[in-house]
Design a protein around this motif. Structure first.
Motif: not given
Length: 378
Positions: A39-44, A154-158, A342-350
């Protein structure tokens, strides 16, 4: 007998429900982290992860252009625009004050204090009409309640893999973890076989020392071990951290594997010796295949520990950008991007994706290896 059978049935149900509750307690946060990472920042900021499949509602304050930019239209002056700019969205309600941000529905006409009127359409297009030429000043504030359709990206993971350097850290962590898992297993397997089936002076003393090393805090050994590395010329690099993780993991590995190997059927070992097999042949052809559950159990623990380690990596590997492991990158991201969930969530899941794959891939050996290694001895 009927009472005992009924009691046992209730106990089974209680155990199953407790196990299910524990599974949910571990699974739900992981599921929420996974959904938030797409999800993006606005949705979170607008809604929780459990509402990711529903349209998100958010209150936005839009500042209209200055009044002097209005153009004459008949006897009035008109100012047109869109609260979403070049983007898109849907307006659920709008208002003229913070007290009543949802006072009007899309398409309604709101009248301001100076006699000007405001109309906001469902697509965000607004029209402000002034009865006379307005004076120069700041634009009016429009309070808009928007609804955004659910969207996964997928922008967060990129971002985390390319821009934040998590891709390089992922490879660095692999470079540290694989040898730091394989090396202690190889050494411990040989040592465990010797302590379980070979007779030599001091065997009991060695085993007692290994058990004693299990209670030594890791933090107490960091400074002496780092001084030893510096004395023998091991600078901060992969070789030093491999040896450090091997030293920290060997006591548990030897203890676990020794108990398991000592519980193997004695008849198999003695028959092989009668047939003329050497200790190395017995170890390679009989003991290793039969000890695979215990090896897999320790491999899971060692892999998870090394993969999630930060302290040892910081001491023995350093903080250079080309040496940072994933936990080091996550620490820096938490300090610099603390509000970008959103960036921290993607980083943690990676970061947790690989441990999850390893655990679920080898979990069938975990309990069997631990139970056999804990109750059998020789």
């Amino acid at each position: 007998m009927e009472g005992m059978a009924g009691t046992r049935s209730r106990l089974v149900w209680a155990v199953n429900l407790a196990a299910l509750l524990l599974v949910l307690l571990w699974t739900i946060p992981t599921l929420g982290l996974l959904i938030s990472s797409f999800r993006d920042r606005d949705q979170i900021s607008a809604s929780g992860w459990w509402k990711a499949a529903l349209p998100a509602e958010q209150n936005v304050i839009f500042r209209a252009p200055p009044p002097e930019t209005a153009v004459p239209e008949g006897a009035a002056w008109v100012l047109d625009g869109n609260v979403f700019g070049e983007g898109g969205g849907s307006v659920a309600a709008f208002g003229l004050s913070a007290r009543e941000p949802k006072a009007f529905a899309p398409g309604d006409t709101a009248t301001g204090r100076a006699g000007d009127t405001l109309t906001v359409a469902g697509d965000g297009a607004f029209r402000i009409t002034y009865p006379q030429a307005p004076e120069a000043g700041r634009g009016d504030r429009i309070f808009v309640t928007t609804t955004t359709p659910p969207r996964l990206t997928l922008e967060n993971y990129e971002t985390v893999i390319v821009a934040q350097g998590l891709g390089r850290a992922f490879l660095n962590t692999f470079t540290v973890t694989i040898p730091a898992t394989v090396i202690p297993i190889l050494i411990a397997a040989f040592a465990a076989y010797a302590l379980a089936w070979m007779r030599f002076p001091g065997r009991a003393l060695i085993l007692a020392c290994i058990v004693g090393l299990l209670v030594v805090p890791l933090q107490m050994t960091l400074i002496p071990l780092l001084r030893l590395h510096n004395a023998i010329g091991l600078d901060k690099g992969y070789l030093g951290i491999w040896l450090a993780h091997t030293a920290f993991g060997l006591p548990m590995a030897v203890y676990l594997l020794r108990n398991y190997i000592a519980g193997l059927p004695r008849e198999i070992i003695e028959s092989a010796r009668v047939d003329g097999a050497t200790d190395f042949e017995i170890f390679r052809r009989i003991v290793l295949p039969l000890s695979f559950p215990a090896l897999a159990s320790f491999a899971i623990f060692q892999f998870l520990w090394v993969w999630n380690d930060l302290l040892v990596a910081t001491v023995f590997l350093g903080n250079a950008p080309d040496q940072l492991v994933m936990t080091g990158v996550l620490r820096e991201l938490l300090g610099s991007l603390g509000g970008e969930w959103e960036i921290l969530a993607a980083s943690a899941f990676v970061s947790i994706s690989m441990p999850l794959l390893v655990f679920f891939g080898l979990q069938r050996y975990l309990v069997r290896g631990l139970l056999a290694g804990s109750v059998k001895g020789g």
